[in-house]
Scaffold this active site. Structure first.
Site, short mmCIF file in Angstrom:
data_model
loop_
_atom_site.label_atom_id
_atom_site.label_comp_id
_atom_site.label_asym_id
_atom_site.label_seq_id
_atom_site.Cartn_x
_atom_site.Cartn_y
_atom_site.Cartn_z
N SER A 78 1.30 55.58 45.96
CA SER A 78 0.76 55.58 44.61
C SER A 78 0.40 54.16 44.15
O SER A 78 -0.36 53.99 43.19
CB SER A 78 1.77 56.18 43.62
N GLY B 264 0.20 60.33 44.26
CA GLY B 264 -0.84 59.60 44.96
C GLY B 264 -1.48 58.57 44.05
O GLY B 264 -1.20 58.51 42.85
N GLY C 101 -4.85 56.18 42.33
CA GLY C 101 -6.20 56.32 41.81
C GLY C 101 -6.30 57.21 40.59
O GLY C 101 -5.31 57.62 39.97
N CYS D 61 3.56 63.67 39.50
CA CYS D 61 2.71 62.50 39.24
C CYS D 61 1.22 62.87 39.34
O CYS D 61 0.72 63.61 38.51
CB CYS D 61 3.10 61.35 40.16
N LEU D 62 0.50 62.40 40.36
CA LEU D 62 -0.90 62.76 40.50
C LEU D 62 -1.07 64.27 40.62
O LEU D 62 -2.00 64.86 40.06
CB LEU D 62 -1.51 62.07 41.72
N GLN E 210 -0.87 65.71 37.22
CA GLN E 210 -2.11 65.45 36.47
C GLN E 210 -3.22 66.41 36.90
O GLN E 210 -3.97 66.93 36.05
CB GLN E 210 -2.53 64.00 36.69
N ASN F 136 6.05 55.94 38.05
CA ASN F 136 5.02 55.06 38.62
C ASN F 136 3.67 55.70 38.37
O ASN F 136 3.19 56.47 39.20
CB ASN F 136 5.25 54.83 40.11
N GLY G 56 -0.33 55.10 36.14
CA GLY G 56 -1.21 54.39 35.23
C GLY G 56 -2.18 55.33 34.52
O GLY G 56 -2.99 54.88 33.71
N PHE G 57 -2.11 56.62 34.85
CA PHE G 57 -2.89 57.66 34.18
C PHE G 57 -1.92 58.70 33.65
O PHE G 57 -0.78 58.80 34.12
CB PHE G 57 -3.88 58.32 35.14
N HIS H 51 9.16 60.88 38.76
CA HIS H 51 9.51 61.11 40.16
C HIS H 51 10.96 61.57 40.30
O HIS H 51 11.88 60.75 40.38
CB HIS H 51 9.29 59.82 40.97
N GLU I 113 12.40 62.67 42.83
CA GLU I 113 12.93 62.37 44.17
C GLU I 113 13.30 60.91 44.34
O GLU I 113 13.81 60.53 45.40
CB GLU I 113 11.87 62.73 45.23
#
Length: 392
Positions: free
Chosen positions: A58, A251, A253, A280-281, A284, A328, A330-331, A370, A372
């Site tokens: 990530s 992940g 981006g 996370c990703l 989203q 972790n 940023g989006f 997260h 985990e």
């Protein structure tokens, strides 16, 4: 060697430099790999787990500023990798890296950074840099290391200024697995490593958008058999594996960019009522598939001490309970865009941003943080048990 916004004068002994897109130059001592790398500068507040951070996919195309000053004193080892050496392109630390002093260490952190092509910069006023990020947002920059102290500042500034940044960038193709993999490693035990689990278990197909390996280990610990597939796997390829449930990984981006090919697959899984769990990703993109939107955050959330509160009617007596989590990202999913078919289940107590959703009428949920993370808080392992419990 500290922040220098107005002078490019190189201090004596400076072998490393961070050049921000606005022309700010920060000098220090370089370590690890030589050369230069471009990325977004962020900060992480965790006191432990620097190797896990540096190998978290990530963090692809990011330069991590560690707010904890003593980085490197436990060395590095093969068991604590979260991926195959992928992750952050570099790191910034306050103190010069000291020799390791830990019984599990197999390598010095400086040697490990060199071997994995990551650039380090020490001797930096990380408090000042972190404050700058908090006030002005995460900047684009180039980190560079030259043992002879030779730098072309003009070229480095140009490289930083011309980099597109993370918004609109799909970084998943560079970090996902290339082929299907039957995951073997189970939970870790000191002195025994990662044990393998039996195969007579609910089958989870995990889509790898840049996953941390410890996610798969926790799925195994919770009672699942895991098959990992590449990010661009089609709906037909996933269904052919006959999953009892599908996991959507973390992940790097912009989720909207990755969602161009990932969201149609997730929508197909939702239509077939296959249980889904995203982190996370993955969380989203589950939100995008359900009709919500995502947005770039000002500075992001990165650390091991983020309080998240359970909200919504689905939690019953545990509604309002606060978990201490690792983050972790940023989006984030824009909570104001959640359709009526989606319930918000978790929120950040730092800024109120969305940290969890559940799709009404479906066995599908996701969290921004997260559960985990290791080392890190253990408050959220129940989410893996909740997901695997849906598969019976």
């Amino acid at each position: 060697m500290a922040l220098s916004a107005f002078s490019h004068a190189q201090p004596k002994g400076a072998t490393g430099v961070l050049v921000l897109a606005d022309g700010t130059v920060i000098w220090g001592k370089g370590f690890g790999a030589t050369g230069s790398a471009v990325g977004e500068v962020c900060f992480n507040t965790a006191m432990t787990g620097y190797q896990e951070v540096m190998t978290d996919p990530s963090y692809d195309s990011q330069i991590v500023t560690f707010t904890f000053p003593h980085i490197g004193n436990v060395g590095a080892n093969e068991e604590d990798h979260e991926s195959r050496g992928l992750g952050a392109v570099g790191c910034i630390v306050r103190q010069e890296v000291t020799p390791q002093s830990n019984f599990r260490a197999q390598q010095e952190f400086v040697e490990w950074m060199t071997a994995h092509g990551k650039i380090g910069l020490s001797g930096v006023d990380t408090r000042a840099l972190t404050r700058r990020i908090r006030l002005n947002g995460a900047p684009n920059a180039v980190i560079a290391h030259s043992p002879r102290g030779e730098f072309d500042l003009k070229a480095l500034k140009k490289q930083a200024a011309e980099w597109s940044g993370l918004e609109g960038l799909d970084l998943v193709p560079s970090v996902t697995r290339g082929v299907l993999e039957d995951w073997r490693g189970g939970h870790w035990q000191l002195g025994f490593g990662y044990h393998e689990a039996g195969h007579e278990r609910p089958h989870v197909v995990a889509i790898d958008y840049g996953a941390k390996d410890n996610i798969f280990r926790n799925l195994v610990k919770a009672g699942a058999k895991v098959t990992v597939v590449p990010a661009r796997s089609t709906l037909e390829e996933i269904l052919r594996l006959e999953p009892d449930g599908v996991f959507l990984s973390n992940g790097p981006g912009d989720p909207a960019a990755t969602g161009e090919y990932a969201v149609p697959v997730i929508k197909g899984l939702l239509e077939r009522d296959i249980p889904l769990f995203g982190i996370c990703l993955g969380h989203q993109m589950l939100g995008l598939a359900a009709g919500a939107k995502t947005a770039k955050m000002f500075q992001g959330h990165r650390g091991a001490n983020h309080p998240v509160q359970r909200v919504g009617s689905s939690w019953g007596e545990s509604e309002g309970l606060v978990e201490i989590t690792s983050m972790n990202h940023g989006f984030a999913v824009d909570a104001d865009t959640l359709p009526d078919s989606v319930e918000q289940t978790h929120v950040s107590l730092f800024d109120g941003t969305n940290c969890g959703i559940s799709i009404k009428g479906k066995k599908a949920f996701g969290v921004q943080y997260h559960p985990e993370a290791s080392p890190g808080p253990q408050d959220s392992f129940y989410l893996f048990e909740k997901f695997v419990g849906m598969l019976g």
